[in-house]
Motif scaffolding. Structure first.
Motif, mmCIF file in Angstrom:
data_model
loop_
_atom_site.group_PDB
_atom_site.id
_atom_site.type_symbol
_atom_site.label_atom_id
_atom_site.label_comp_id
_atom_site.label_asym_id
_atom_site.label_seq_id
_atom_site.Cartn_x
_atom_site.Cartn_y
_atom_site.Cartn_z
ATOM 1 N N VAL A 370 0.848 -1.197 0.000
ATOM 2 C CA VAL A 370 0.000 0.000 0.000
ATOM 3 C C VAL A 370 0.880 1.243 0.000
ATOM 4 N N ARG A 371 0.475 2.242 -0.791
ATOM 5 C CA ARG A 371 1.193 3.519 -0.835
ATOM 6 C C ARG A 371 0.208 4.651 -0.600
ATOM 7 N N GLY A 372 0.621 5.622 0.198
ATOM 8 C CA GLY A 372 -0.203 6.793 0.462
ATOM 9 C C GLY A 372 0.550 7.785 1.317
ATOM 10 N N TRP A 394 6.244 2.467 -0.662
ATOM 11 C CA TRP A 394 5.230 1.432 -0.441
ATOM 12 C C TRP A 394 5.424 0.799 0.942
ATOM 13 N N THR A 395 4.322 0.388 1.541
ATOM 14 C CA THR A 395 4.360 -0.344 2.807
ATOM 15 C C THR A 395 3.881 -1.758 2.571
ATOM 16 N N ARG A 396 4.703 -2.715 2.964
ATOM 17 C CA ARG A 396 4.298 -4.117 2.901
ATOM 18 C C ARG A 396 3.414 -4.383 4.119
ATOM 19 N N THR A 397 2.147 -4.601 3.907
ATOM 20 C CA THR A 397 1.199 -4.654 5.020
ATOM 21 C C THR A 397 1.239 -5.957 5.805
ATOM 22 N N GLY A 398 1.793 -7.011 5.197
ATOM 23 C CA GLY A 398 1.759 -8.311 5.863
ATOM 24 C C GLY A 398 0.464 -9.066 5.633
ATOM 25 N N ASP A 399 -0.382 -8.549 4.716
ATOM 26 C CA ASP A 399 -1.644 -9.213 4.396
ATOM 27 C C ASP A 399 -1.515 -9.979 3.083
ATOM 28 N N GLN A 400 -2.108 -11.154 3.052
ATOM 29 C CA GLN A 400 -2.252 -11.903 1.812
ATOM 30 C C GLN A 400 -3.664 -11.645 1.280
ATOM 31 N N VAL A 401 -3.761 -11.186 0.047
ATOM 32 C CA VAL A 401 -5.063 -10.851 -0.537
ATOM 33 C C VAL A 401 -5.094 -11.297 -1.995
ATOM 34 N N ARG A 402 -6.273 -11.220 -2.568
ATOM 35 C CA ARG A 402 -6.418 -11.298 -4.026
ATOM 36 C C ARG A 402 -7.304 -10.139 -4.455
#
Length: 525
Positions: A370-372, A394-402
């Motif tokens: 995520v970037r902001g 960018w921040t690596r959120t640690g979430d796995q998503v699709r």
């Protein structure tokens, strides 16, 4: 007045626009207007300044939610200092570790938290305690309070006016400690720039106006609660309802019915607990609430459906993180599909990437980046972790998503929680959602524990709605349920029936505790 100091947007602008007499904050028995809060914040700022607090000086706040808490936050921002909100349920050793990390000049503690905070600066009571903070203030009366300055008295003696000290947009505004749902908390550094940037998102999503009253069961020490009870209502001139007491479903429902807030924010576990209370009281009415928001952990579809059926309201489901300041992906009732995490909040961008950082296409599961402008600048005193998590904006959120073809995001699992079982990737959230559909299950958590030959075995910790007369029979019913609904490799090898689940101070399930040798094993497997 143009300044990089975000406090002007949160407080002074309301007086300049003639809204000084509007309700700013209230509790069950007290109301504070924006004009009164301005004076409280100025008095707090002057009291802090007199104690040597200045630009980017850190002050730990270990307080129950209250108007004084908000006055401390606003007062510290006003003089360019840095509030460090901390959960009130930590141990003396927890506080000692955080104090050693952020080295606060002062700590302000509530009466119930004062003994624990004081112990954190005494090596004879907490091994490893250091010289920080240099002083401890308290709010209200309590054990040992006479030995420590009282904030109310210091504010009463301080001048009622304090000019805003100009800051850069890139000065540190607040340090928020992560909730520790996966281990040791980390200090997340947010800038004034970020506090202003985040206002482009959720306030608009929720349609906040000065007529709203926001009530967050998540506390100010939690990044989610900090936005709900401070950033968003103060940015829009809305009111905020505060509950100093610990979060309890019956207490929350009583306060909602009594005070009639228009916006209710909570974590899924509390929504589940409130439903349990509502089942015993058919007369419960939340008609004053126009929108409910959930974040902090995944919202099960079954829970959202039950809430809608009982109260006639959809829950807005948000995905966010401390590192990104608040929610960055949110559902829109009637637009986004049920069970999804939603679409991007204004001010944020997102991509889904594989383990090597390559962008993935629609419906491929990967890591969420995520970037902001609202994203944190860094972790406090953890440069290697900063480099690993915050990469090129960018921040690596640690979430796995699709992400599907329509741009809707679907949460799969925390990267730390995603398990590999028998060569298959397994998302605990899918198994939990299946168990929650069983009528006997109140809540549950699935983790991977080490089995024989270093294999990973799925273990489900299940809290039932009622204590079973025959735990073994209850487990058999749950096993039959998962056999009917899950592929063989997704079925828990072990089902532990427990009286309760361990939680972090913010109410999330503490999965890292569950992974420690089954410490909460209850009525058997």
């Amino acid at each position: 007045m143009s300044t990089g100091n975000s406090v002007h947007r949160f407080l002074d602008t309301h007086l300049e626009q003639g809204r000084g007499d509007a309700v700013c904050a209230r509790t069950a028995d007290r109301t504070v207007t924006y004009r009164q809060m301005h004076e409280m914040a100025c008095r707090a700022a002057n009291a802090f300044a007199a104690a040597g607090v200045g630009y980017e000086t850190r002050v730990a706040l270990v307080l129950p939610d209250s108007p004084e808490y908000l006055a401390c936050v606003l007062g510290l921002l006003r003089i360019g200092a840095v509030p460090v909100p901390l959960a009130t349920q930590l141990t003396g050793q927890d506080y000692a570790r955080v104090f050693a990390d952020c080295r606060p000049h002062l700590a302000v503690a509530g009466p119930a938290q004062l003994p624990t905070v004081v112990s954190a600066v005494r090596p004879e009571t907490v091994p490893g305690a250091g010289p920080w903070p240099g002083a401890v203030w308290t709010v209200g009366a309590g054990a040992g309070a006479s030995e420590h300055p009282r904030l109310e008295e210091l504010m009463a003696q301080a001048p009622p006016h304090c000019p805003i000290r100009p800051t850069s947009l890139d000065d540190t505004a607040v340090i928020q400690y992560t909730s520790g749902s996966t281990g040791t908390p980390r200090g997340v550094v947010h800038l004034h720039r970020g506090l202003l940037a985040v206002l482009r998102g959720m306030p608009q999503e929720l349609g906040l106006t000065p007529d709203d009253v926001c009530f967050s069961a998540a506390k100010l020490s939690f990044g989610y609660g900090f936005g709900n009870s401070f950033l968003f209502p103060f940015a829009t001139g809305a009111g905020v309802l505060l509950m100093p007491e610990t979060t309890d479903a019956a207490r929350v429902l009583h306060l909602v019915r009594q005070q009639r807030p228009t916006v209710l924010c909570a974590v899924p576990a509390l929504y589940s607990a409130m439903l349990a209370v509502a089942e015993r009281d058919p007369s419960l009415d939340l008609s004053g609430v126009r929108v409910c928001v959930s974040a902090g952990e995944p919202l099960p579809v079954s829970l959202a459906d039950r809430w809608r059926d009982r109260f006639g309201m959809e829950i807005v489901n948000g995905l966010g993180s401390t590192e990104c300041l608040h929610i960055f992906i949110v559902t829109r009732p009637g637009t986004t599909p049920p069970g999804s995490s939603g679409t991007l909040v204004d001010g944020y961008e997102a991509v889904v990437r594989d383990d090597d950082g390559r962008d993935l296409g629609p419906d491929q599961i990967g890591h969420l980046w995520v970037r902001g402008e609202a994203n944190a600048a860094r972790y406090w005193n953890q440069h290697p972790k900063t480099q690993a998590t915050m990469v090129g904006g960018w921040t690596r959120t640690g979430d796995q998503v699709r992400r599907d073809a329509d741009g809707v995001y679907h949460f799969v699992a925390r990267s730390d929680d995603l398990l590999k079982v028998g060569g298959h990737k397994v998302a605990p959230a899918e198994i939990e959602e299946c168990l929650l559909r069983h009528p006997e299950v109140h809540e549950c958590a699935v983790v991977g524990l080490s089995g024989q030959h270093a294999t990973t075995e799925l273990t489900a910790f299940v809290r039932l709605r009622q204590e079973p007369d025959d735990p073994a029979a209850a487990r058999r019913r749950l096993r039959a349920h998962v056999r009917e609904n899950l592929a063989a490799y997704k079925r828990p090898r072990t089902i532990e029936i427990v009286e309760d689940l361990p939680r972090t101070p913010t109410g999330k399930i503490a999965r890292h505790v569950l992974r420690q040798e089954r410490p909460f094993a209850g009525a058997g497997r």
